[in-house]
Design a protein around this motif. Structure first.
Motif, PDB file in Angstrom:
ATOM      1  N   TYR A 179      10.859  14.280   9.726  1.00 53.86           N
ATOM      2  CA  TYR A 179      11.097  12.874  10.030  1.00 53.86           C
ATOM      3  C   TYR A 179      12.318  12.377   9.269  1.00 53.86           C
ATOM      4  CZ  TYR A 179      10.461   7.945  10.472  1.00 53.86           C
ATOM      5  OH  TYR A 179      10.688   6.636  10.735  1.00 53.86           O
ATOM      6  N   ASN A 180      13.305  11.870   9.977  1.00 51.50           N
ATOM      7  CA  ASN A 180      14.539  11.359   9.383  1.00 51.50           C
ATOM      8  C   ASN A 180      14.613   9.858   9.660  1.00 51.50           C
ATOM      9  OD1 ASN A 180      17.088  11.080   8.304  1.00 51.50           O
ATOM     10  ND2 ASN A 180      18.128  11.872  10.105  1.00 51.50           N
ATOM     11  N   GLY A 181      14.169   9.053   8.714  1.00 52.27           N
ATOM     12  CA  GLY A 181      14.214   7.613   8.937  1.00 52.27           C
ATOM     13  C   GLY A 181      13.629   6.865   7.765  1.00 52.27           C
ATOM     14  N   TYR A 182      13.729   5.539   7.846  1.00 52.18           N
ATOM     15  CA  TYR A 182      13.063   4.746   6.814  1.00 52.18           C
ATOM     16  C   TYR A 182      11.584   4.718   7.136  1.00 52.18           C
ATOM     17  CZ  TYR A 182      12.671   0.664   9.911  1.00 52.18           C
ATOM     18  OH  TYR A 182      12.345  -0.184  10.927  1.00 52.18           O
ATOM     19  N   GLY A 183      10.771   4.149   6.285  1.00 56.18           N
ATOM     20  CA  GLY A 183       9.331   4.137   6.368  1.00 56.18           C
ATOM     21  C   GLY A 183       8.689   4.758   7.598  1.00 56.18           C
ATOM     22  N   ALA A 184       8.053   5.901   7.415  1.00 54.79           N
ATOM     23  CA  ALA A 184       7.328   6.528   8.514  1.00 54.79           C
ATOM     24  C   ALA A 184       6.279   5.555   9.061  1.00 54.79           C
ATOM     25  CB  ALA A 184       6.678   7.824   8.039  1.00 54.79           C
ATOM     26  N   ILE A 185       5.560   4.883   8.165  1.00 51.35           N
ATOM     27  CA  ILE A 185       4.705   3.751   8.523  1.00 51.35           C
ATOM     28  C   ILE A 185       5.273   2.561   7.781  1.00 51.35           C
ATOM     29  CG2 ILE A 185       2.428   2.700   8.385  1.00 51.35           C
ATOM     30  CD1 ILE A 185       1.242   5.518   8.302  1.00 51.35           C
ATOM     31  N   SER A 186       5.644   1.526   8.503  1.00 52.49           N
ATOM     32  CA  SER A 186       6.286   0.370   7.876  1.00 52.49           C
ATOM     33  C   SER A 186       5.566  -0.906   8.296  1.00 52.49           C
ATOM     34  CB  SER A 186       7.759   0.319   8.290  1.00 52.49           C
ATOM     35  OG  SER A 186       8.406  -0.732   7.627  1.00 52.49           O
ATOM     36  N   LEU A 187       4.929  -1.554   7.331  1.00 52.43           N
ATOM     37  CA  LEU A 187       4.256  -2.831   7.577  1.00 52.43           C
ATOM     38  C   LEU A 187       5.204  -3.933   7.124  1.00 52.43           C
ATOM     39  CD1 LEU A 187       0.709  -1.888   6.212  1.00 52.43           C
ATOM     40  CD2 LEU A 187       1.653  -1.559   8.512  1.00 52.43           C
ATOM     41  N   GLU A 188       5.980  -4.430   8.054  1.00 56.51           N
ATOM     42  CA  GLU A 188       7.058  -5.362   7.735  1.00 56.51           C
ATOM     43  C   GLU A 188       6.532  -6.784   7.794  1.00 56.51           C
ATOM     44  OE1 GLU A 188      10.095  -4.197  10.483  1.00 56.51           O
ATOM     45  OE2 GLU A 188      10.225  -2.200   9.595  1.00 56.51           O
ATOM     46  N   ASN A 189       6.840  -7.542   6.780  1.00 54.87           N
ATOM     47  CA  ASN A 189       6.156  -8.808   6.547  1.00 54.87           C
ATOM     48  C   ASN A 189       6.722  -9.977   7.354  1.00 54.87           C
ATOM     49  OD1 ASN A 189       4.092 -10.136   5.366  1.00 54.87           O
ATOM     50  ND2 ASN A 189       5.165 -10.567   3.467  1.00 54.87           N
ATOM     51  N   PHE A 190       6.650  -9.864   8.681  1.00 55.73           N
ATOM     52  CA  PHE A 190       6.986 -10.993   9.547  1.00 55.73           C
ATOM     53  C   PHE A 190       5.741 -11.802   9.846  1.00 55.73           C
ATOM     54  CE2 PHE A 190      10.058  -7.626  10.613  1.00 55.73           C
ATOM     55  CZ  PHE A 190      11.190  -8.257  10.147  1.00 55.73           C
ATOM     56  N   GLY A 191       4.587 -11.242   9.581  1.00 51.81           N
ATOM     57  CA  GLY A 191       3.285 -11.880   9.772  1.00 51.81           C
ATOM     58  C   GLY A 191       2.330 -11.259   8.774  1.00 51.81           C
ATOM     59  N   SER A 192       1.068 -11.647   8.849  1.00 50.42           N
ATOM     60  CA  SER A 192       0.080 -11.166   7.892  1.00 50.42           C
ATOM     61  C   SER A 192      -0.565  -9.865   8.354  1.00 50.42           C
ATOM     62  CB  SER A 192      -0.994 -12.235   7.696  1.00 50.42           C
ATOM     63  OG  SER A 192      -0.432 -13.386   7.121  1.00 50.42           O
ATOM     64  N   PHE A 193      -1.060  -9.113   7.387  1.00 53.51           N
ATOM     65  CA  PHE A 193      -1.779  -7.866   7.639  1.00 53.51           C
ATOM     66  C   PHE A 193      -3.133  -7.976   6.962  1.00 53.51           C
ATOM     67  CE2 PHE A 193       2.619  -6.828   8.094  1.00 53.51           C
ATOM     68  CZ  PHE A 193       2.650  -5.907   9.116  1.00 53.51           C
ATOM     69  N   ASP A 194      -4.195  -7.609   7.689  1.00 52.88           N
ATOM     70  CA  ASP A 194      -5.526  -7.682   7.106  1.00 52.88           C
ATOM     71  C   ASP A 194      -6.376  -6.516   7.606  1.00 52.88           C
ATOM     72  OD1 ASP A 194      -7.609  -8.836   5.548  1.00 52.88           O
ATOM     73  OD2 ASP A 194      -8.485  -9.669   7.385  1.00 52.88           O
ATOM     74  N   ASN A 195      -7.056  -5.864   6.670  1.00 54.24           N
ATOM     75  CA  ASN A 195      -7.978  -4.771   6.948  1.00 54.24           C
ATOM     76  C   ASN A 195      -7.287  -3.621   7.683  1.00 54.24           C
ATOM     77  OD1 ASN A 195     -10.337  -3.374   6.775  1.00 54.24           O
ATOM     78  ND2 ASN A 195     -11.346  -4.443   8.460  1.00 54.24           N
ATOM     79  N   ILE A 196      -6.334  -3.009   7.003  1.00 55.40           N
ATOM     80  CA  ILE A 196      -5.557  -1.897   7.542  1.00 55.40           C
ATOM     81  C   ILE A 196      -5.983  -0.617   6.821  1.00 55.40           C
ATOM     82  CG2 ILE A 196      -3.235  -0.998   7.990  1.00 55.40           C
ATOM     83  CD1 ILE A 196      -3.848  -3.799   9.242  1.00 55.40           C
ATOM     84  N   SER A 197      -6.339   0.423   7.579  1.00 52.74           N
ATOM     85  CA  SER A 197      -6.731   1.708   7.008  1.00 52.74           C
ATOM     86  C   SER A 197      -5.706   2.764   7.406  1.00 52.74           C
ATOM     87  CB  SER A 197      -8.114   2.127   7.523  1.00 52.74           C
ATOM     88  OG  SER A 197      -9.091   1.181   7.150  1.00 52.74           O
ATOM     89  N   ILE A 198      -5.117   3.409   6.401  1.00 54.57           N
ATOM     90  CA  ILE A 198      -4.163   4.498   6.612  1.00 54.57           C
ATOM     91  C   ILE A 198      -4.793   5.717   5.949  1.00 54.57           C
ATOM     92  CG2 ILE A 198      -1.807   5.309   6.205  1.00 54.57           C
ATOM     93  CD1 ILE A 198      -0.995   2.311   6.008  1.00 54.57           C
ATOM     94  N   ILE A 199      -5.449   6.565   6.783  1.00 55.44           N
ATOM     95  CA  ILE A 199      -6.350   7.580   6.243  1.00 55.44           C
ATOM     96  C   ILE A 199      -6.107   8.937   6.901  1.00 55.44           C
ATOM     97  CG2 ILE A 199      -8.781   8.240   5.981  1.00 55.44           C
ATOM     98  CD1 ILE A 199      -9.465   5.247   6.016  1.00 55.44           C
ATOM     99  N   GLY A 200      -6.033   9.985   6.066  1.00 53.42           N
ATOM    100  CA  GLY A 200      -6.022  11.365   6.546  1.00 53.42           C
ATOM    101  C   GLY A 200      -4.780  11.773   7.310  1.00 53.42           C
ATOM    102  N   ASN A 201      -3.658  11.144   7.035  1.00 53.41           N
ATOM    103  CA  ASN A 201      -2.399  11.472   7.713  1.00 53.41           C
ATOM    104  C   ASN A 201      -1.611  12.474   6.887  1.00 53.41           C
ATOM    105  OD1 ASN A 201      -2.496   9.319   9.899  1.00 53.41           O
ATOM    106  ND2 ASN A 201      -2.755   8.090   8.056  1.00 53.41           N
ATOM    107  N   SER A 202      -0.690  13.193   7.544  1.00 52.61           N
ATOM    108  CA  SER A 202       0.186  14.091   6.795  1.00 52.61           C
ATOM    109  C   SER A 202       1.644  13.728   7.056  1.00 52.61           C
ATOM    110  CB  SER A 202      -0.074  15.558   7.158  1.00 52.61           C
ATOM    111  OG  SER A 202       0.369  15.837   8.458  1.00 52.61           O
ATOM    112  N   PHE A 203       2.430  13.837   6.008  1.00 55.48           N
ATOM    113  CA  PHE A 203       3.862  13.539   6.045  1.00 55.48           C
ATOM    114  C   PHE A 203       4.571  14.766   5.501  1.00 55.48           C
ATOM    115  CE2 PHE A 203       1.399   9.736   5.429  1.00 55.48           C
ATOM    116  CZ  PHE A 203       1.925   8.857   6.352  1.00 55.48           C
ATOM    117  N   ARG A 204       5.275  15.490   6.368  1.00 54.84           N
ATOM    118  CA  ARG A 204       5.932  16.738   5.959  1.00 54.84           C
ATOM    119  C   ARG A 204       7.418  16.648   6.298  1.00 54.84           C
ATOM    120  NH1 ARG A 204       3.931  21.865   5.154  1.00 54.84           N
ATOM    121  NH2 ARG A 204       1.902  21.206   5.946  1.00 54.84           N
ATOM    122  N   ASN A 205       8.243  16.902   5.287  1.00 55.00           N
ATOM    123  CA  ASN A 205       9.698  16.901   5.450  1.00 55.00           C
ATOM    124  C   ASN A 205      10.225  15.563   5.963  1.00 55.00           C
ATOM    125  OD1 ASN A 205       9.848  19.607   4.630  1.00 55.00           O
ATOM    126  ND2 ASN A 205       9.441  20.303   6.710  1.00 55.00           N
TER     127      ASN A 205
END
Length: 195
Positions: free
Chosen positions: A127-153
């Motif tokens: 992966y060539n980029g900024y934040g693979a997962i990016s929660l950008e604060n244009f609004g609110s975030f509530d009850n977010i689960s980021i579980i069991g993912n893999s990030f390689r290279n």
């Protein structure tokens, strides 16, 4: 304006839709591969491949979707800096998906607002980029689960990134990140988790 392979505008209310077993190939010329522009309820996107979308925005744009499941989909090598997929809404599950962008840097799975969301069992590779997962604060975030993912290279940026504008008068003033769970993810030869 732009070219779309699949588009639903914001005026049409749709629900109970299944899109399965398709390859959406922009062939480096289509602007957006899939756009759901609001009023979208109870969708399942399954076994889809999104590739070579060329846009100033994301190749897959899912705005104000509710009860959306994205399962076993692949988001691959866009032909521009646009995000692989941008999502806002509530009760969204992204499960078992694959993300890669090997040449043109840009965003991965991005969002400006989410409630009740699970990003589980997904893989970001080469992966060539900024934040693979990016929660950008244009609004609110509530009850977010980021579980069991893999990030390689993931060669640039963070694996999981939350963007917060702490300036009280900024665009994100008053927006919050609440109940964010980041559990059991694997980072191999990749960036960090930045909160």
């Amino acid at each position: 304006a732009g070219t779309y392979i699949i588009q639903k505008d914001s005026l049409l209310v749709t629900s109970n839709l299944l899109i399965r077993n398709l390859t959406l190939d922009g062939n480096n010329i289509s602007s957006f591969l899939l756009t759901l522009n609001g009023n979208s309820y109870d969708y399942i996107l399954e076994n889809l491949v999104f590739m070579r979308g060329k846009a100033n925005g994301p190749q897959c744009y899912l705005v104000e979707c509710h009860n959306l499941v994205i399962r076993n989909c692949a988001f691959e090598n866009p032909a521009s800096e646009g995000d692989l997929v941008a999502i806002t809404g509530s009760m969204i599950t992204v499960d078992g998906c694959f993300f890669t962008r090997t040449s043109i840097p840009g965003g991965g799975l991005t969002s400006g607002r989410l409630d009740e969301c699970k990003i589980i069992n997904c893989s970001w590779e080469d992966y060539n980029g900024y934040g693979a997962i990016s929660l950008e604060n244009f609004g609110s975030f509530d009850n977010i689960s980021i579980i069991g993912n893999s990030f390689r290279n993931a060669r640039k940026g963070s694996a999981i990134l939350t963007v917060v504008d702490s300036t009280p008068s900024g665009a994100s003033a008053g927006h919050t990140h609440n109940r964010i769970s980041i559990i059991g993810n694997h980072l191999i030869n990749t960036g960090s988790i930045q909160l």
